[in-house]
Every structure is written in C-alpha cells, then in structure tokens.
Design an enzyme around this catalytic site. Structure first.
Site, mmCIF file in Angstrom:
data_model
loop_
_atom_site.group_PDB
_atom_site.id
_atom_site.type_symbol
_atom_site.label_atom_id
_atom_site.label_comp_id
_atom_site.label_asym_id
_atom_site.label_seq_id
_atom_site.Cartn_x
_atom_site.Cartn_y
_atom_site.Cartn_z
ATOM 1 N N THR A 147 95.619 105.490 46.351
ATOM 2 C CA THR A 147 94.634 105.605 45.275
ATOM 3 C C THR A 147 94.941 104.505 44.253
ATOM 4 O OG1 THR A 147 95.995 107.373 44.313
ATOM 5 C CG2 THR A 147 94.051 108.041 45.577
ATOM 6 N N LYS A 169 102.034 107.965 49.588
ATOM 7 C CA LYS A 169 101.258 107.415 48.486
ATOM 8 C C LYS A 169 101.591 108.199 47.235
ATOM 9 C CE LYS A 169 98.029 108.636 46.586
ATOM 10 N NZ LYS A 169 97.844 109.372 45.265
ATOM 11 N N THR A 180 105.773 116.296 47.671
ATOM 12 C CA THR A 180 105.366 115.209 46.804
ATOM 13 C C THR A 180 103.932 114.843 47.026
ATOM 14 O OG1 THR A 180 105.704 112.919 46.209
ATOM 15 C CG2 THR A 180 106.017 113.487 48.473
#
Length: 394
Positions: A147, A169, A180
């Site tokens: 992103t 990511k 995470t």
C-alpha cells in the site's frame, strides 16, 4: 541453510494483477499450491477485525489450506454485513475458477477502512482466473500486496532440499498483537501440522510481535504459512532457524521502510524477571514518541529512555538504582556525562540504526538470560509520518 534470492519453493503458481481497486498498480494477488498444504495463521486481536481475518481464521482451524488471496488498497473493514458478503463472494469466485474449495483458501485485505470492495470490478477481473496462473513470482507478489510501502519485502532461505520464501507489507498502523500487517510464508518442506504451528507461532511472537512503528494495531493483521511438502522432510530445528531468520529480516525491512522513518531503533532489555517483563519495558521505550523524536533529531536526551521505563508502573520489581542504560557501548545511566560523552552519544544517534540497551538487573542470572531478555524493533518519528497519514484516504 542458505540465503538464495532466486530460489523459490516448488509447486506454487500465481495470478497477480490490477483490478482497479484504487490505482494502476497491482492490487490483487492469488497464490496456490498444486497440492493441499499444512497451514497455520495468526491474526489481529482488534475488536474491529475485518471479514478477511474472521474468514481466514475459520478456514485455517483444521491446519489446512491450498491458496491465499490478497486484496490491497482496500481493507474491507467496518462495512457490516455487505463487507462479509463481499469477502465470501471473492472466495467463492476464486473457488469456482480454480476448483479449490472456498474453505481451503485464506484471504487477506489491506488499505483504507470503511470502503466497500469495488465488487463489480473484482467479478470481471477474476473471470478465467484458473487459466491465467503462471509459476509463482514472489517478487511480483511482494509488490502486489503493497500500500504505502516504498519497496517490496521478500526474503528466502534454503533448508536442505526445501526452500522457504517470506513476503510482507506494512509501514504504518503497526503494533502487532498476534502477527503483523500482512506477511505470508511459502515452503515445499514437509512438516507436521503440530510442529508447524508451534514453530510458526513462536517465530511470530519473537519477530513481528516485537515490531512497532506507531503503536496502532491494524484491523487486518494476518500472518499465514503454507507448507506443501513436495521437497520432503527437513530438520525441524533447521526449519525453525530459517523461519526465524526470514521473519526477522522482514521485520527489519518493514522498520526501515516505515512511514516517514529515517532510522531503525533496536531496543534490547535484559536481566528482567522474565521475557514478558523485558518485552514490556522494551516496547515502552521503542513506542515512546519522545524517544522516537529524540532519535530522529539525534538529540542525546537519554533521560527519555529512563522516562519510558518509568511508565511501566506495574513492574514493581524494577529498582531505578539497579537499572543500567546504554546506547551502543556508551553507558549513560548511571553515569556522569561530560560534553565529550554527549557528543559521542549524538554521533551514535545519528546512525541509520540506533541501538539502546537496558539491563534491569532484577533477573535470576546468566543461566536464564534468554528467558529474561527481549529485543524489539521500531523507527524514529519524523514530519514524513504526518505528511503521509494526513492524506492517506485521499
């Protein structure tokens, strides 16, 4: 074990494309194994967990899966019943196109919260998916799940005849409370479900759960591993070491690429009562906005570390008179710092990675050092973080 960036585990294929979810970069990643996999996943504990989390958590209960779907640029969170229906439809569309049962597919989403999937674009984009699969390009997959990341994050290892690859990511909204952001591991090693679960969860706890960028736990945190066994059995201890290495390298890549970050902060706390106490104190330091900004400005204000330790009011065993605080090899407390010492400290804090070490000296001795110490990672806090997040949804 060896690191080999060109090696990829056998039996995995992929379809990576742009479905027009937000911009012109790839936003859809599908990776499947040619055979069913032993699998495990850990997910956010957020009360606002999205449908991707709840569906994947349920699908992985039997420790099996054959594929993963990842949609980036849209988290599909806080959309009520329609969001759940959209996520279920994505799984069913993929199942219809590939012949893999929907309950054997994990799904993950990341991006803006509160916006519905552009479901018509997804329906159109997934037509013929089963015929578009090619050998898995994990570099492209790492790019496709990004992103606000500026670089893709991928690490590989070889374990005997088997290969392991991890991608991740995440650069903001990172204070994992289970796993995470998004991170996925693929291997052709054969390993039992119980062993995989034990190794995977221990690894995540010591790596991704020791990472913090901004203290905000995402609604979409997901970590999933697929092991298809095509390369045969490997040493479980070697596998555990390799997975730990891959995960830790990914953590450092995330910390280095964190939103607005200019430096990595590594905090090690030892001689605690137990690991939990050491980790709690280390997190208090790495999460402190005042510590972060001091590191950003290379300000030798070591008292901010003492302040952060002091915030752990429940840890009554900690006695400030026994605590030792150091930056690299420079002891700042207890110590009488001269102007020369402060300049040395300023130079240490000007490095790309700032290492802070705290000994609480309440532990039970050297024999249990591993059980009474913790290392966590984070980053500094700059104007860039505000710039990125002040305009995130626009």
């Amino acid at each position: 074990m060896s690191s080999n960036i060109s090696s990829t585990p056998q039996g995995f294929s992929a379809f990576i494309t742009n479905l027009g979810i937000r911009d012109t970069t790839d936003d859809f990643v599908f990776i499947k194994s040619s055979v069913p996999c032993v699998a495990d996943g850990v997910f956010t504990q957020s009360l606002f967990a999205g449908p991707s989390v709840t569906l994947s958590r349920d699908n992985l209960k039997d420790s099996q899966a054959q594929a993963i779907v990842v949609i980036s640029k849209n988290a599909n969170v806080a959309n009520g019943a329609v969001g759940i229906a959209d996520a279920q439809e994505v799984l069913q569309l993929v199942a219809t196109e590939t012949g893999i049962a929907a309950h054997n597919i994990a799904i993950a989403s990341t991006g803006v919260i509160g916006r519905r999937y552009p479901i018509e674009k997804i329906r159109t984009g997934l037509l013929g998916l089963g015929k578009k699969l090619t050998d898995a390009d994990f570099h492209a997959a790492a790019r496709g799940i990004m992103t606000t990341d500026t670089v893709p994050k991928l690490v590989t290892r070889q374990i005997g005849n088997a290969k392991l690859v991890g991608i991740a990511k995440g650069v903001g909204m990172i204070e994992p409370n289970m796993a995470t952001l998004l991170t996925f591991f693929f291997t052709d090693a054969a390993i039992s479900a119980n062993s995989l679960r034990s190794i995977f969860r221990s690894t995540i706890d010591k790596t991704f759960n020791c990472l913090s960028v901004d203290t905000d736990t995402s609604t979409s945190d997901s970590a999933v591993i697929l092991a298809n066994g095509l390369a045969g059995e490997v040493s479980e201890s070697d596998f555990a070491i390799a997975l730990q290495e891959v995960a830790q390298e990914l953590v450092l890549k995330i910390a280095r690429d964190a939103e607005g970050a200019t430096k990595i902060i590594q905090v090690t706390v030892d001689s605690a009562i137990n690991y939990a106490q050491a980790k709690k104190v280390a997190k208090a330091i790495v999460n402190s906005p005042l510590v972060k900004t001091a590191v950003y400005g290379a300000d030798p204000n070591w008292g901010r570390v003492a302040m952060a330790i002091g915030k752990c009011e429940d840890e009554q065993q900690i006695n400030p008179e026994r605590v030792v605080i150091s930056f690299d090899n420079v002891k700042v407390y207890p110590n009488s710092l001269t102007n020369e010492n402060l300049e040395q400290l300023r130079q240490i804090m000007s490095k790309d990675q700032v290492n802070i070490h705290v000994s609480l000296n309440v532990g039970v001795g050297e024999a249990s050092r591993r059980e009474t110490s913790a290392t966590v990672w984070g980053c500094d806090l700059s104007e860039g973080y505000i710039e990125i997040n002040g305009k995130y949804s626009t």
